[in-house]
Write a protein that holds these residues in place. Structure first.
Motif: not given
Lengths: 181, 134
Positions: A2, A4-5, A8, B113, B119-121
């Motif tokens: 996503s 958001e991934h 990050k 988040r 959470y992002l795995q």
């Protein structure tokens, strides 16, 4: 995956930096910047010639993070601090700081109340009279920086598009449209 | 690497305060004034007061009110006083010792988040999908 991934990952890689408020306070909104922009906003790294302007700009972004009320202008506004540029579907936004030297920051929203600053430029460079003298019908450097914003976004977030909405409330909290003033 | 509070403390202890910090706190001051005036204006506006009425009280044009409110700028003290008065208030002045506020716990949902472990795995490939493909 996503967006958001992707965010990050870019933060972990150092290709984006979160602009944390120097004086702390609530994180109502969030700002991320490319390292090239971020280093101009850091007290220890800001270019000496533009240090005062950089201080103004950094405080503006810190105030943004802290949730200060914002006035968002229409595309032709010359008084507001922030506006969406034409064509609106491209979702390129501009932060305008009028202090001398005037600066423009370009970026896109990643989600509600979360903005990514991709690039910045001095107004004197964007709107150099040199182009009028050369007979240009538009501002080539200005157009270049808008393209630059989109290109940097692709490098950072491909294949994810920027956040988009139908009203100001879809982008920002505590925001007033300039037409309502 | 020094922290922001250390850098600030060093800056105001210097013989000459570095321009970055001068700019930073000038903007903070403008922001505080603009924020309060904007809030007063929005409240007055909801109560039916128009920009034209405020401008008339000050002997100014309505567009000038927009310019003053649309962006934190270097307003003169007299302008601040006049605008506040036209909105039914008088400004007061206050000073406080510099003190970073690093106690606030409020975080934007996005930063919460992406900083939540796990959470992002990325989910492992679904066995159902694999068997469906076969």
């Amino acid at each position: 995956m996503s967006i958001e991934h992707a965010l990050k990952d870019r933060l972990d890689e150092g290709r984006l930096v979160q602009v944390l408020a120097i004086m702390g306070g609530p994180e109502v909104r969030v700002v991320y910047a490319t390292p090239e922009v971020f280093q101009q906003l850091e007290p220890a790294m800001a270019d000496a010639e533009y240090a005062s302007s950089a201080g103004h700009l950094r405080r503006w972004l810190d105030g943004f993070t802290n949730g200060k009320p914002l006035v968002i202008g229409p595309r032709r506004s010359r008084t507001c601090d922030m506006k969406r540029l034409d064509p609106q579907a491209q979702e390129v936004w501009e932060i305008r700081k009028q202090d001398q030297p005037s600066v423009r920051l370009f970026g896109r929203f990643i989600t509600f109340d979360a903005f990514v600053v991709t690039n910045m430029e001095l107004v004197s460079t964007l709107f150099s009279m040199e182009w009028i003298v050369r007979g240009a019908s538009t501002w080539p450097v200005w157009k270049r920086e808008i393209r630059n914003c989109k290109a940097k976004w692709r490098q950072l977030f491909h294949p994810y598009p920027p956040h988009s909405g139908s009203s100001l409330d879809d982008y920002l909290s505590a925001a007033t449209a300039e037409r309502d003033l | 690497m020094t922290t922001y509070p250390q850098q600030l403390q060093n800056a105001i202890s210097d013989n000459v305060i570095p321009p970055f910090w001068l700019g930073y706190f000038r903007e903070a001051y403008r922001e505080a004034i603009n924020g309060q005036l904007l809030e007063l204006y929005n409240t007055a506006s909801k109560d039916g007061v128009t920009k034209k009425e405020i401008a008339e009280k000050m002997g100014r044009r309505p567009e000038q009110i927009t310019r003053w409110l649309a962006s934190p700028s270097n307003l003169e003290s007299d302008t601040i006083s006049d605008l506040a008065l036209a909105l039914g208030y008088v400004p007061t002045f206050g000073l406080k010792k510099i003190a970073p506020n690093h106690h606030s716990q409020q975080r934007h949902p996005l930063t919460l988040r992406i900083n939540t472990p796990g959470y992002l795995q990325v989910d492992p490939p679904s066995m159902t999908s694999a068997s469906a493909l076969a």
